[in-house]
Scaffold this motif. Structure first.
Motif, PDB file in Angstrom:
ATOM      1  N   THR A 269      31.015  12.088  33.124  1.00 39.06           N
ATOM      2  CA  THR A 269      30.841  12.777  34.397  1.00 39.06           C
ATOM      3  C   THR A 269      29.575  13.626  34.362  1.00 39.06           C
ATOM      4  OG1 THR A 269      33.219  12.925  34.524  1.00 39.06           O
ATOM      5  CG2 THR A 269      32.005  14.348  35.986  1.00 39.06           C
ATOM      6  N   ASP A 270      29.421  14.301  33.249  1.00 43.48           N
ATOM      7  CA  ASP A 270      28.291  15.203  33.047  1.00 43.48           C
ATOM      8  C   ASP A 270      26.978  14.459  32.891  1.00 43.48           C
ATOM      9  OD1 ASP A 270      29.099  17.825  32.991  1.00 43.48           O
ATOM     10  OD2 ASP A 270      28.068  18.153  31.080  1.00 43.48           O
ATOM     11  N   GLU A 271      27.049  13.287  32.289  1.00 46.67           N
ATOM     12  CA  GLU A 271      25.835  12.557  31.950  1.00 46.67           C
ATOM     13  C   GLU A 271      25.469  11.495  32.978  1.00 46.67           C
ATOM     14  OE1 GLU A 271      23.762  13.404  29.709  1.00 46.67           O
ATOM     15  OE2 GLU A 271      24.973  14.918  28.705  1.00 46.67           O
ATOM     16  N   SER A 272      26.353  11.247  33.932  1.00 50.20           N
ATOM     17  CA  SER A 272      26.029  10.274  34.976  1.00 50.20           C
ATOM     18  C   SER A 272      24.771  10.739  35.698  1.00 50.20           C
ATOM     19  CB  SER A 272      27.193  10.181  35.965  1.00 50.20           C
ATOM     20  OG  SER A 272      26.779   9.477  37.111  1.00 50.20           O
ATOM     21  N   CYS A 273      23.833   9.806  35.930  1.00 44.32           N
ATOM     22  CA  CYS A 273      22.579  10.232  36.541  1.00 44.32           C
ATOM     23  C   CYS A 273      22.743  10.491  38.022  1.00 44.32           C
ATOM     24  CB  CYS A 273      21.487   9.196  36.293  1.00 44.32           C
ATOM     25  SG  CYS A 273      21.540   7.791  37.413  1.00 44.32           S
TER      26      CYS A 273
ATOM     27  N   ALA B 157      19.292  13.927  28.010  1.00 44.97           N
ATOM     28  CA  ALA B 157      19.981  13.119  29.011  1.00 44.97           C
ATOM     29  C   ALA B 157      20.490  11.874  28.311  1.00 44.97           C
ATOM     30  CB  ALA B 157      19.048  12.755  30.157  1.00 44.97           C
ATOM     31  N   PHE B 158      21.805  11.768  28.210  1.00 43.73           N
ATOM     32  CA  PHE B 158      22.442  10.650  27.518  1.00 43.73           C
ATOM     33  C   PHE B 158      22.045   9.316  28.142  1.00 43.73           C
ATOM     34  CE2 PHE B 158      26.295   7.872  27.354  1.00 43.73           C
ATOM     35  CZ  PHE B 158      26.298   7.625  26.008  1.00 43.73           C
ATOM     36  N   VAL B 159      21.886   9.318  29.460  1.00 42.78           N
ATOM     37  CA  VAL B 159      21.610   8.074  30.171  1.00 42.78           C
ATOM     38  C   VAL B 159      20.283   7.465  29.715  1.00 42.78           C
ATOM     39  CG1 VAL B 159      20.492   9.156  32.177  1.00 42.78           C
ATOM     40  CG2 VAL B 159      21.629   6.961  32.455  1.00 42.78           C
TER      41      VAL B 159
ATOM     42  N   PHE C 121      32.465  13.850  29.471  1.00 43.18           N
ATOM     43  CA  PHE C 121      31.112  13.579  28.986  1.00 43.18           C
ATOM     44  C   PHE C 121      30.363  12.682  29.974  1.00 43.18           C
ATOM     45  CE2 PHE C 121      28.073  11.025  26.660  1.00 43.18           C
ATOM     46  CZ  PHE C 121      27.458  11.918  25.811  1.00 43.18           C
TER      47      PHE C 121
END
Lengths: 198, 194, 573, 247
Positions: free
Chosen positions: C459-463, C289-291, C457
């Motif tokens: 969009t996908d990684e937004s929590c 998870a990038f966040v 990216f």
């Protein structure tokens, strides 16, 4: 989008003479249930006042086939759901000074847009082949029903819109507040209660 | 009274009722973290390593052991991309979609694989043979675009070499006499585009 | 273990290393392993054994040497001679290196990477000083290069306050991206009231194209542990967490081993170096998870929760892990601590610019000749990095943009190639230092397409916790999709710009606040590209297919009646 | 309790130390919209509608999670803030399938209300039209994900007030969804006590009583204060020190 200066014809002067000083009002019906128009008729006695100041140049309740030129205000009920709507919407924009999204379907897509979850082909099959009642088989083109666009769109996502009257349907008070402002050449300012969707 | 005592004593120490030895691995992690709820992610890592993916039964087991609500465990398991609630394909192909790979046209590799195998990135073929994954960044930017087929890193790939590598991996296991994969080969032959 | 034991260990190890005539260093970092370094090392070992050289030649697996695109890399160290770097080593050439170079003193010319190349000459290694020279899996190797003596020095000679002051004086700033003064942060945690405090090293390096932290963790794990322990001493924490990105199994394995070894030797754990200071370090593995690179989300993840950020204030320094004061720094920041304590703040501050001190590691990738990991003094120009160190974009290609900071950063155009790389200059250009990803693009890259890539990216990684980031990024991505498929209108561009500012100002955490940066920076420097897409439905770089068109532009071509042949474009949707 | 003074929209006001900005602002009779925050539940700072400008920082801060401090200077309705609030509401309306005309909460929905208050009379963004289910497996209630705005009040009330933690959130980003237990049908949930608190705190028509149709659903939040006051005053603690409630 398109300026009003386009396509001014001699016919305009002729018409203007017939209805001197009167405001040219149109109402149009795209993908909606006509409830907004019903609510418009519920203006009741105010319709008489209205008739004195406006000329209704195009409307589902008036027998005019072609959307006229030089319209001052057009109220558009319904969302854009098929190619005929697209074409009419474009014409409305080109030929009207002010375009008003009239009711939730025009403003948001509303009930009309509930079909947006389904691909058009599935939708047609579901409604016309699997739905209740006898249906013509074969899927041959009937040359009458306009082609559906993939997704129903609110009017402002197709053409520029100048004012919005939400409501399903907008009640007569709302309509009167908006229309009287438009006719007086003032900006449409609805109260909080009158802005409510639904 | 007696009953409740045996029950409470049973939960952490006895092996899982299914008798599956892989649960022992999970238990080891649970013990290492002294059944602390904070260890949920570590426990899920172990569970996924042991079982390949997190099936419902496994999530319930972890929730019970850590005394966490089921929805909490499910929420955590679905938040992180590492955890999979679906079984993965027998072979897997990971395409790096990091910036360096993207700049060197990795998107075309993904598109080619998707067309060739009829699945989207993140999916597994219906026969369970192949999973295609688009990865964030594998950090091997010097080798861009990068592909990992069954754990093997392949550098400077093109759409054609990528499909060839995946096909090779699938055929290798078919040659090893796996019934399922030979069937698969037939169907590929019929399609004729591979 | 006491300080004197440490010195004894260093002595023994140095004697051991000097006992051999020649050392063959073989890079065992992820990129080199990916290109077959393991078999190269085997071949070296085999050749050494075959030629009965075991007593005089040592084969050592080390960390990263830098030029990753030229891997596998091997360094030959012969006492009294200059080190020689070999590139693209294969098992066959490994054999030749042993036979020709080691035995006959005839270096294998065609595999040599000249060490006087600007690639090496322009670098300034502070954090990576040991990387590529020591075996990351051996504590002794680290200790032989003065490892843990900075910790011993701090524990014996300095008060926690003095340690914080020294870090402040060095001018070190956070290497994770934002550049907050490290010493100030340490002092805040030190002063924060609370019995229990924590130290966290953020190794959740999520920017695509960045692998500085992984390299440091893989190549010199003890330096990181020592830095964390010094931090623990300085702020009054007895527990540290090392949050390692899930995609970095080798780093996690080496760190785990390093922690166990250090604990066994009394360099970590209770009573460090027989002082009253105790410090444990635990590893937590990220799960994709990038966040979680955002500090509050990372702490949620350490506590086993969904990696969702929480509003600051309160800052972690006041209320972090389990509501205790928590110091959280990037892995590379911790990598700078040992040299600062060992050589002094003044020494460190002599490198870099007025406001950005020391060095910065960049992962140089994309369309440059030599890609890899580099450590350069702050303030070096982008041109030096790309053309001298990286060797340029190659014959027949034109430099177009350098992307720094990944999905939170921006693109720097050719006219700003002489910008010094420091926090302020990069920010002024709408880019950021970021964690150190540096991707070079040539004319084959389309800027709206690059912006779309980063937005997808995000969009996908937004929590999903806050509305602007969760939905705003999706709407921005939609518009970028329309721009790159030919169906956008001028109104779209206006809505996109409004959304950018709004998402930037209203998002809860850094992910959302910086998500619009790639769009804003490409709009700033490459606006004409956006306009070409919208007004002329053209992609100047030839990347976008432009298969769609705006709704009303297609009216004439639409099928009119239901089930008539022809397709209505999806842009109507 | 120390008294603090600060300015809100250039008016001098006084409050109590430790108070949230939101409470203080509302005490002044200033209306500040919130869709995730509800008095009595833990502040979350997710909807971003209550963002305010604080003079000492360039960042906008959510009033619900920010503590009021001596000397702060706050603006609650600058042109920029109102514009952003409108955009946030537009984003919410575009995110899922909100059709007010056919919603059980039509006329009483907090989302609909806030839109009307702020004058958000149309949405400029693409409607995302996600494919989302409706779960009617529970005896008494339904959840329609099409109308959910992910405020997570249901998660919060179920956890902190009811203590069941039946609800949580799965997935991430725009694909997040509230779930019961292991994303199972609500009706088979073994942790759900059917207390209905989640339904009452839901700001939209996402959670509703089964059988209610268009514009019929009425929700009440006052139970929350009642329970929490009782807890604070230990009204349910018996003389001998044992408690009489659940468990």
């Amino acid at each position: 989008m398109t300026t009003l200066a386009t396509k001014k014809t001699a016919r305009k002067a002729e018409k203007a003479e017939a209805a001197v000083g009167k405001i040219r009002l149109a109402t149009a019906w795209l993908g909606g249930c006509s409830g907004c128009h019903m609510s418009f008729l519920d203006l009741d006695e105010k319709l008489i006042d209205l008739a004195e100041t406006v000329e209704l140049v195009y409307s589902p309740i008036a027998d005019v086939k072609e959307f006229p030129h030089n319209v001052d205000v057009t109220l558009v009920e319904g969302a854009v759901a098929n190619v005929d709507h697209l074409e009419l919407a474009e014409k409305i924009r080109q030929r009207s000074k002010l375009v008003v999204s009239f009711g939730d379907c025009a403003v948001t897509g509303n009930v009309t847009s509930l079909r947006n979850k389904f691909p058009v082909e599935d939708l047609l099959t579901r409604v016309y082949h699997e739905g209740p009642g006898a249906v013509p088989r074969g899927g041959e083109t009937d040359k009458i029903v306009p082609a559906l666009i993939p997704r129903v769109l609110p009017l402002h996502q197709v053409i520029e819109v100048d004012a919005f009257i939400p409501g399903c349907p907008p009640d007569p008070e709302r309509i009167w507040a908006a229309v009287s402002a438009l006719l007086a050449g003032e900006p449409v300012v609805l109260t909080e209660k009158m802005r409510m969707f639904g | 009274m007696v009953e409740s005592r045996t029950r409470s004593a049973a939960s952490p120490d006895l092996p899982h009722p299914s008798g599956d030895p892989r649960f022992a691995l999970i238990d080891r992690t649970l013990k290492r973290f002294r059944f602390q709820q904070d260890a949920l992610i570590e426990v899920l890592h172990t569970a996924q390593e042991a079982f390949g993916f997190l099936e419902e039964d496994l999530l319930i087991y972890v929730a019970r052991q850590l005394k966490l609500p089921l929805s909490w465990v499910y929420g955590v398991a679905t938040f992180y991309h590492f955890f999979s609630l679906q079984p993965q394909g027998e072979h897997n192909c990971i395409v790096c979609m990091g910036t360096a790979c993207y700049v060197k046209r990795a998107a075309e590799i993904v598109a080619a694989l998707q067309t060739a195998y009829g699945i989207e990135a993140g999916q597994t073929t219906p026969d369970g043979m192949l999973s295609i994954t688009a990865a964030r960044c594998l950090g091997s930017c010097g080798l861009a675009p990068v592909l990992i087929v069954d754990g093997q890193v392949l550098a400077r790939e093109t759409p054609e070499t990528a499909i060839a590598a995946v096909q090779l991996a699938i055929e290798a296991s078919a040659a090893a006499g796996n019934g399922r994969s030979s069937q698969l080969d037939d169907s590929y032959d019929e399609e004729g585009d591979l | 273990m006491k300080r004197s034991d440490l010195q004894a260990m260093a002595r023994r190890e140095l004697e051991r290393q000097q006992a051999v005539r020649c050392r063959l260093l073989c890079c065992a970092s992820t990129p080199c392993l990916s290109s077959g370094a393991a078999t190269v090392q085997q071949a070296l070992e085999q050749a050494v054994t075959d030629n009965k050289l075991d007593a005089e030649v040592a084969v050592v697996s080390t960390g990263c040497m830098g030029p990753c695109s030229r891997g596998p890399m091997v360094t030959v160290q012969v006492a009294g001679q200059e080190d020689i770097y070999y590139e693209n080593v294969t098992p066959e050439s490994a054999q030749r290196i042993v036979v020709e170079h080691v035995m006959a003193n005839q270096p294998v010319a065609e595999k040599i990477m000249p060490s006087d190349l600007p690639f090496f000459a322009k670098q300034h290694k502070i954090v990576l000083a040991n990387s590529g020279l020591i075996d990351p899996e051996r504590l002794e190797d680290y200790v032989a290069r003065d490892g843990y003596s900075a910790l011993a020095h701090a524990l014996r000679e300095m008060t926690p306050e003095e340690v914080c002051a020294e870090i402040s004086k060095s001018g070190l700033r956070g290497r994770g991206g934002a550049g907050y003064p490290t010493g100030l942060k340490w002092d805040l945690v030190r002063k924060a009231p609370g019995e229990k405090k924590y130290v966290i090293a953020n190794g959740d390096e999520g920017d695509p194209g960045a692998y500085m932290d992984r390299t440091l963790m893989e190549s010199d794990p003890h330096r990181l542990l020592e830095g964390m322990a010094i931090a623990g001493y300085a702020v009054g924490a007895d527990q540290g967490f090392l949050y390692v990105r899930g995609e970095y199994p080798i780093a996690a394995k080496r760190l785990e081993k390093a922690i166990r070894t250090a604990e066994r030797r009394g360099l970590l754990g209770s009573r460090v170096l027989e002082s009253s200071f105790s410090f444990r370090i635990d590893i937590r593995i990220g799960a994709g998870a990038f966040v979680c690179g955002e500090e509050t989300a990372l702490m949620a993840s350490i506590m086993g929760r969904r990696g969702q950020p929480t509003p600051r204030p309160p800052y972690p320094a006041q209320s972090g892990l389990w509501e205790c004061p928590t110091l959280i720094n990037n892995v590379e920041t911790f990598g700078n601590i040992v040299p600062i304590i060992a050589h002094g703040a003044d020494w460190f501050a002599s490198v870099g610019t007025a406001k950005s001190k020391g060095s910065k590691i960049f992962a140089l990738a994309g369309k440059v000749d030599t890609t890899g990991l580099i450590e350069v003094p702050m303030g070096i120009t982008l041109r030096e990095v790309i053309y001298d160190i990286g060797g340029g974009v190659g014959e027949g290609h034109t430099f177009k943009a350098a992307q720094t900071g990944g999905p939170s950063g921006g693109c720097i155009p050719a006219e700003h190639l002489d910008t010094p790389m420091d926090y302020e200059s990069l920010r002024a250009l709408g880019a950021i230092m970021g964690s150190g990803g540096l991707i070079v693009m040539d004319n084959a890259s389309c800027m709206p397409d690059v912006a779309k890539f980063f937005m997808e990216f995000c969009t996908d990684e937004s929590c999903g916790k806050c509305v602007p980031c969760r939905v705003g990024t999706v709407q921005m991505h939609r518009i970028l999709e329309r721009i790159t498929n030919g169906s956008a209108t001028a109104a779209d561009l206006q809505i996109l710009e409004e959304l950018c500012t709004m998402v930037q100002e209203t998002s809860l955490c850094g992910l959302g606040q910086s998500a619009p940066n790639p769009v804003l920076s490409t709009l700033r420097f490459y606006r004409e590209e956006y306009e070409a897409h919208i007004q002329r439905r053209e992609c100047p770089a030839g990347v976008c297919k432009m298969t769609e068109a705006p709704t009303l532009a297609l009216m004439e071509a639409l099928p009119r009646r239901i089930r008539e042949l022809g397709t209505i474009p999806m842009s109507l949707a | 309790m120390a008294v603090i003074t600060m300015t809100i929209n250039d008016e001098l006001v006084s409050g109590v130390e430790g108070q949230s900005l939101l409470t203080l602002i509302r005490e002044q009779g200033i209306e500040l919209p919130t869709l995730c925050h509800l008095e009595g539940l833990e502040a979350r700072g997710g909807c971003r509608l209550c963002l305010v400008e604080v003079q000492s920082t360039h960042r906008l801060l959510p009033a619900c999670t920010t503590t009021a401090q001596e000397g702060m200077a706050i603006q609650t309705h600058s042109e920029r803030l109102v514009r952003y609030r409108r955009m946030i509401l537009e984003l919410l309306f575009a995110e899922r399938n909100h059709v007010c005309a056919v919603c059980v909460m039509n006329g009483r929905c907090e989302l609909q209300d806030e839109a009307a208050k702020i004058g958000m009379d149309h949405v400029r963004y693409d409607y995302l039209v996600p494919e989302l289910p409706l779960d009617a497996s529970h005896d008494k209630f339904i959840i329609d994900h099409n109308r959910c705005i992910l405020c997570t009040r249901c998660v919060s009330v179920c956890d902190s007030v009811e203590g069941a933690h039946t609800w949580d959130v799965m997935g991430r980003g725009v694909n997040s969804r509230v779930i019961t237990d292991l994303n199972q049908p609500w009706g088979v949930s073994r942790s759900c006590t059917s207390c209905g608190k989640c339904v009452q705190v839901c700001p939209t028509g996402a959670l509703a009583n089964k059988g209610s149709t268009v514009a019929e659903m009425v929700k009440r939040h006052d139970f929350l204060q009642w329970i929490l006051d009782g807890r604070e005053k230990k009204q349910w603690v018996m003389q001998n020190g044992g408690s009489e409630g659940r468990r």
